[in-house]
Design a protein around this motif. Structure first.
Motif, short mmCIF file in Angstrom:
data_model
loop_
_atom_site.label_atom_id
_atom_site.label_comp_id
_atom_site.label_asym_id
_atom_site.label_seq_id
_atom_site.Cartn_x
_atom_site.Cartn_y
_atom_site.Cartn_z
N GLN A 145 1.01 -1.24 0.04
CA GLN A 145 -0.09 0.00 -0.21
C GLN A 145 0.87 1.09 0.06
O GLN A 145 0.48 2.23 -0.41
CB GLN A 145 -0.97 0.10 1.15
CG GLN A 145 -1.95 1.07 1.23
CD GLN A 145 -2.81 1.01 0.11
OE1 GLN A 145 -3.35 0.17 -0.22
NE2 GLN A 145 -3.13 2.18 -0.84
N ASP A 146 1.99 1.35 0.98
CA ASP A 146 2.98 2.38 0.81
C ASP A 146 3.56 2.55 -0.72
O ASP A 146 3.37 3.73 -1.06
CB ASP A 146 4.00 1.93 1.64
CG ASP A 146 4.97 3.24 1.86
OD1 ASP A 146 4.42 4.36 2.17
OD2 ASP A 146 6.22 3.05 1.69
N ASP A 206 0.80 4.06 -2.82
CA ASP A 206 0.41 5.77 -2.28
C ASP A 206 1.62 6.69 -2.70
O ASP A 206 1.36 7.80 -3.30
CB ASP A 206 0.47 5.80 -0.70
CG ASP A 206 -0.91 5.31 -0.43
OD1 ASP A 206 -1.72 5.20 -1.00
OD2 ASP A 206 -0.92 4.89 0.94
N SER A 218 -5.31 4.10 -4.13
CA SER A 218 -4.53 4.64 -3.10
C SER A 218 -5.35 4.71 -1.77
O SER A 218 -6.43 4.35 -1.97
CB SER A 218 -4.12 6.23 -3.63
OG SER A 218 -5.28 6.89 -3.34
N THR A 219 -4.75 5.12 -0.70
CA THR A 219 -5.52 5.21 0.57
C THR A 219 -6.65 6.21 0.52
O THR A 219 -7.62 5.96 0.99
CB THR A 219 -4.29 5.52 1.92
OG1 THR A 219 -3.48 4.65 1.68
CG2 THR A 219 -5.23 5.40 3.14
N ASP A 220 -6.44 7.26 -0.20
CA ASP A 220 -7.54 8.03 -0.43
C ASP A 220 -8.70 7.63 -1.34
O ASP A 220 -9.92 7.80 -0.91
CB ASP A 220 -6.91 9.45 -1.04
CG ASP A 220 -6.10 10.26 0.04
OD1 ASP A 220 -6.10 10.10 1.44
OD2 ASP A 220 -5.14 10.95 -0.33
#
Length: 70
Positions: free
Chosen positions: A11-12, A15, A23-25
């Motif tokens: 996930q990093d 992002d 992405s996290t958003d």
């Protein structure tokens, strides 16, 4: 525990733009749109699940299908 670490590192990378994916958003937005209760679109307007489904289709967002197999 190890798989959790790998998922966090993956996930990093997403992002940071080093890998493709949500992405996290974008994930947070997807969760917000997935709610079945009347959703507020930031305009003070309530809308039902069918409108949310239409907006998700327009945005290209898809969810997991949990259909029963008989």
């Amino acid at each position: 525990m190890e798989s959790c670490l790998w998922r966090w590192l993956e996930q990093d990378d997403i992002d940071a733009g080093r890998a493709e994916g949500l992405s996290t958003d974008e994930r947070a937005e997807s969760v917000r749109l997935r709610r079945c209760t009347p959703t507020r679109l930031g305009l003070g307007l309530a809308c039902g699940r069918k409108r949310v489904a239409r907006l998700k289709r327009t945005a290209g967002l898809t969810g997991v299908c949990h259909r029963r197999r008989h």
